[in-house]
Motif scaffolding. Sequence first.
Motif, PDB file in Angstrom:
ATOM      1  N   ARG A 114      -3.172  -5.509   8.512  1.00 54.54           N
ATOM      2  CA  ARG A 114      -4.067  -4.420   8.894  1.00 54.54           C
ATOM      3  C   ARG A 114      -3.328  -3.075   8.922  1.00 54.54           C
ATOM      4  NH1 ARG A 114      -4.462  -2.451  13.806  1.00 54.54           N
ATOM      5  NH2 ARG A 114      -6.255  -1.204  14.411  1.00 54.54           N
ATOM      6  N   GLU A 115      -2.118  -3.068   9.480  1.00 56.33           N
ATOM      7  CA  GLU A 115      -1.375  -1.809   9.589  1.00 56.33           C
ATOM      8  C   GLU A 115      -1.074  -1.221   8.218  1.00 56.33           C
ATOM      9  OE1 GLU A 115       2.634  -0.004  11.676  1.00 56.33           O
ATOM     10  OE2 GLU A 115       1.491  -1.577  12.673  1.00 56.33           O
ATOM     11  N   GLU A 116      -0.816  -2.077   7.245  1.00 52.43           N
ATOM     12  CA  GLU A 116      -0.541  -1.592   5.885  1.00 52.43           C
ATOM     13  C   GLU A 116      -1.781  -0.919   5.300  1.00 52.43           C
ATOM     14  OE1 GLU A 116       0.410  -3.551   1.553  1.00 52.43           O
ATOM     15  OE2 GLU A 116       1.327  -4.519   3.312  1.00 52.43           O
ATOM     16  N   LEU A 139      -4.224   0.546   7.067  1.00 50.58           N
ATOM     17  CA  LEU A 139      -4.439   1.798   7.791  1.00 50.58           C
ATOM     18  C   LEU A 139      -3.437   2.871   7.363  1.00 50.58           C
ATOM     19  CD1 LEU A 139      -5.180   0.316  11.333  1.00 50.58           C
ATOM     20  CD2 LEU A 139      -6.812   1.002   9.560  1.00 50.58           C
ATOM     21  N   ALA A 140      -2.187   2.456   7.153  1.00 48.77           N
ATOM     22  CA  ALA A 140      -1.171   3.404   6.680  1.00 48.77           C
ATOM     23  C   ALA A 140      -1.543   3.923   5.288  1.00 48.77           C
ATOM     24  CB  ALA A 140       0.202   2.736   6.657  1.00 48.77           C
ATOM     25  N   ALA A 141      -2.051   3.038   4.436  1.00 49.41           N
ATOM     26  CA  ALA A 141      -2.454   3.451   3.090  1.00 49.41           C
ATOM     27  C   ALA A 141      -3.636   4.415   3.157  1.00 49.41           C
ATOM     28  CB  ALA A 141      -2.828   2.225   2.255  1.00 49.41           C
ATOM     29  N   ALA A 142      -4.567   4.165   4.077  1.00 51.00           N
ATOM     30  CA  ALA A 142      -5.711   5.069   4.245  1.00 51.00           C
ATOM     31  C   ALA A 142      -5.231   6.453   4.674  1.00 51.00           C
ATOM     32  CB  ALA A 142      -6.693   4.503   5.268  1.00 51.00           C
ATOM     33  N   MET A 143      -4.297   6.488   5.618  1.00 52.04           N
ATOM     34  CA  MET A 143      -3.782   7.773   6.100  1.00 52.04           C
ATOM     35  C   MET A 143      -3.027   8.502   4.989  1.00 52.04           C
ATOM     36  SD  MET A 143      -4.168   9.146   9.031  1.00 52.04           S
ATOM     37  CE  MET A 143      -3.746  10.794   9.572  1.00 52.04           C
ATOM     38  N   GLU A 144      -2.282   7.754   4.204  1.00 48.42           N
ATOM     39  CA  GLU A 144      -1.531   8.357   3.106  1.00 48.42           C
ATOM     40  C   GLU A 144      -2.475   8.933   2.057  1.00 48.42           C
ATOM     41  OE1 GLU A 144       1.748   6.909  -0.153  1.00 48.42           O
ATOM     42  OE2 GLU A 144       1.829   6.005   1.847  1.00 48.42           O
ATOM     43  N   MET A 145      -3.570   8.232   1.800  1.00 51.37           N
ATOM     44  CA  MET A 145      -4.554   8.738   0.835  1.00 51.37           C
ATOM     45  C   MET A 145      -5.189  10.034   1.332  1.00 51.37           C
ATOM     46  SD  MET A 145      -6.487   5.340  -0.604  1.00 51.37           S
ATOM     47  CE  MET A 145      -7.564   6.299  -1.670  1.00 51.37           C
ATOM     48  N   ILE A 146      -5.479  10.098   2.626  1.00 55.67           N
ATOM     49  CA  ILE A 146      -6.054  11.324   3.196  1.00 55.67           C
ATOM     50  C   ILE A 146      -5.062  12.475   3.035  1.00 55.67           C
ATOM     51  CG2 ILE A 146      -6.810  12.442   5.335  1.00 55.67           C
ATOM     52  CD1 ILE A 146      -7.825   9.626   6.216  1.00 55.67           C
ATOM     53  N   ALA A 147      -3.789  12.186   3.317  1.00 54.06           N
ATOM     54  CA  ALA A 147      -2.759  13.229   3.235  1.00 54.06           C
ATOM     55  C   ALA A 147      -2.573  13.725   1.799  1.00 54.06           C
ATOM     56  CB  ALA A 147      -1.432  12.690   3.782  1.00 54.06           C
ATOM     57  N   GLU A 148      -2.584  12.801   0.839  1.00 59.23           N
ATOM     58  CA  GLU A 148      -2.264  13.159  -0.542  1.00 59.23           C
ATOM     59  C   GLU A 148      -3.465  13.636  -1.351  1.00 59.23           C
ATOM     60  OE1 GLU A 148      -0.311   9.836  -2.323  1.00 59.23           O
ATOM     61  OE2 GLU A 148       1.516  10.071  -1.107  1.00 59.23           O
ATOM     62  N   ARG A 149      -4.654  13.052  -1.063  1.00 62.56           N
ATOM     63  CA  ARG A 149      -5.802  13.319  -1.938  1.00 62.56           C
ATOM     64  C   ARG A 149      -6.997  13.925  -1.215  1.00 62.56           C
ATOM     65  NH1 ARG A 149      -5.757   7.289  -4.548  1.00 62.56           N
ATOM     66  NH2 ARG A 149      -3.500   7.035  -4.340  1.00 62.56           N
ATOM     67  N   GLY A 150      -6.944  13.950   0.118  1.00 63.22           N
ATOM     68  CA  GLY A 150      -8.077  14.471   0.878  1.00 63.22           C
ATOM     69  C   GLY A 150      -9.040  13.369   1.266  1.00 63.22           C
ATOM     70  N   LEU A 151      -9.782  13.606   2.309  1.00 63.31           N
ATOM     71  CA  LEU A 151     -10.683  12.595   2.861  1.00 63.31           C
ATOM     72  C   LEU A 151     -11.787  12.205   1.883  1.00 63.31           C
ATOM     73  CD1 LEU A 151     -11.233  10.968   5.453  1.00 63.31           C
ATOM     74  CD2 LEU A 151     -12.646  12.849   6.232  1.00 63.31           C
ATOM     75  N   GLU A 152     -12.230  13.173   1.077  1.00 62.37           N
ATOM     76  CA  GLU A 152     -13.331  12.885   0.154  1.00 62.37           C
ATOM     77  C   GLU A 152     -12.951  11.838  -0.890  1.00 62.37           C
ATOM     78  OE1 GLU A 152     -10.945  16.368  -1.250  1.00 62.37           O
ATOM     79  OE2 GLU A 152     -11.916  15.838   0.633  1.00 62.37           O
ATOM     80  N   GLY A 197      -9.188  -0.048  -1.662  1.00 62.83           N
ATOM     81  CA  GLY A 197      -9.000  -1.429  -2.114  1.00 62.83           C
ATOM     82  C   GLY A 197      -8.020  -1.512  -3.268  1.00 62.83           C
ATOM     83  N   ARG A 198      -8.165  -0.597  -4.230  1.00 66.07           N
ATOM     84  CA  ARG A 198      -7.228  -0.582  -5.364  1.00 66.07           C
ATOM     85  C   ARG A 198      -5.808  -0.306  -4.875  1.00 66.07           C
ATOM     86  NH1 ARG A 198     -11.629   1.990  -7.747  1.00 66.07           N
ATOM     87  NH2 ARG A 198     -10.788   4.083  -7.370  1.00 66.07           N
ATOM     88  N   GLU A 199      -5.691   0.566  -3.900  1.00 70.01           N
ATOM     89  CA  GLU A 199      -4.374   0.953  -3.369  1.00 70.01           C
ATOM     90  C   GLU A 199      -3.658  -0.229  -2.725  1.00 70.01           C
ATOM     91  OE1 GLU A 199      -1.724   4.161  -3.178  1.00 70.01           O
ATOM     92  OE2 GLU A 199      -3.753   4.209  -3.988  1.00 70.01           O
ATOM     93  N   VAL A 200      -4.403  -1.082  -2.036  1.00 70.33           N
ATOM     94  CA  VAL A 200      -3.782  -2.185  -1.280  1.00 70.33           C
ATOM     95  C   VAL A 200      -4.015  -3.561  -1.913  1.00 70.33           C
ATOM     96  CG1 VAL A 200      -3.844  -0.925   0.904  1.00 70.33           C
ATOM     97  CG2 VAL A 200      -5.770  -2.424   0.294  1.00 70.33           C
ATOM     98  N   GLY A 201      -4.657  -3.582  -3.071  1.00 70.14           N
ATOM     99  CA  GLY A 201      -4.863  -4.848  -3.766  1.00 70.14           C
ATOM    100  C   GLY A 201      -5.941  -5.721  -3.153  1.00 70.14           C
ATOM    101  N   MET A 202      -7.006  -5.099  -2.670  1.00 70.26           N
ATOM    102  CA  MET A 202      -8.142  -5.838  -2.099  1.00 70.26           C
ATOM    103  C   MET A 202      -9.427  -5.293  -2.708  1.00 70.26           C
ATOM    104  SD  MET A 202      -7.102  -5.743   1.961  1.00 70.26           S
ATOM    105  CE  MET A 202      -8.538  -6.662   2.533  1.00 70.26           C
TER     106      MET A 202
END
Length: 199
Positions: A11-13, A15-28, A36-41
Motif C-alpha cells: 500500500r505504501e508503495e 501511495l508514494a507513487a501517487a504522491m510522486e505523480m502529483i509532484a511531477e505531473r500535477g493532480l489532473e 495502475g500503469r505506474e505500479v503494475g496494477m
Amino acid sequence: MAGGRRQAPPREEVLAAAMEMIAERGLEKLTMAALGREVGMSSGHLLYYFRSKDELLLQTLEWSEGRLGAERSRLLTRPATAREGLDAYVDLYVPDGHRDPHWTLWLEVWNRSQNADADARDRQAAIEGAWHRDLVALLAQGVSRGEFRAVDPDRFATRLRALLDGFSIHVAIGLRGTDRAMILGHVREFLDESLLADA
C-alpha cells in the motif's frame, strides 16, 4: 499459483507513487489507470483496494501527513526556544511554492469533502487536529517559559492556523504578488507583534 502472478505492491508503495505523480505531473494527471500503469496494477485492482479515487486521495494525504507529522515531531522535540520551535512549525506548514504537491492534494481532498461521508470527515478532522494540538503545546510552552505573552494557546492556535491556511492557499495556487518568502515575513511580523509585545 502457477505462472506466478505479480503480487500487488505494498500500500505504501502505491501511495508514494501517487504522491510522486502529483509532484511531477500535477493532480489532473493522477487517474486510476495512470497510477495502475505506474505500479503494475490494473485500475480495477486499485479500485478493489481503495474503492474510489476520493478514498485513494484521502489515504495518500494521510500517508503524506504521517511523514510530515514525524518531521514536525522531530523539529518540536529538539532543544530550542519556543519561538524557534514556532518558526520551524510555520516553515513546515507553509507550502514550498506554487503547486506544492502536499498542498495541491490537501486542497483537492478538502474540495471533495463537501460530499464526503462521516468517516472521511472524521479522518480529515484528525489531520487538522494533529497540527492544532502540536501548535497549542508549543504556544503553551512559550507562555509557561515567559517567552510569549499570556495568550490563550487554543484560541491563538485557531487564529494563527486560519492565517497560515489563507496565506498558504495563496502560495499553493500561485496567486500573483505572493510568494513563500513574503508570506513567511508577514507571519513572523504578526508573531512578533502578537506574542512578543510584553517582552
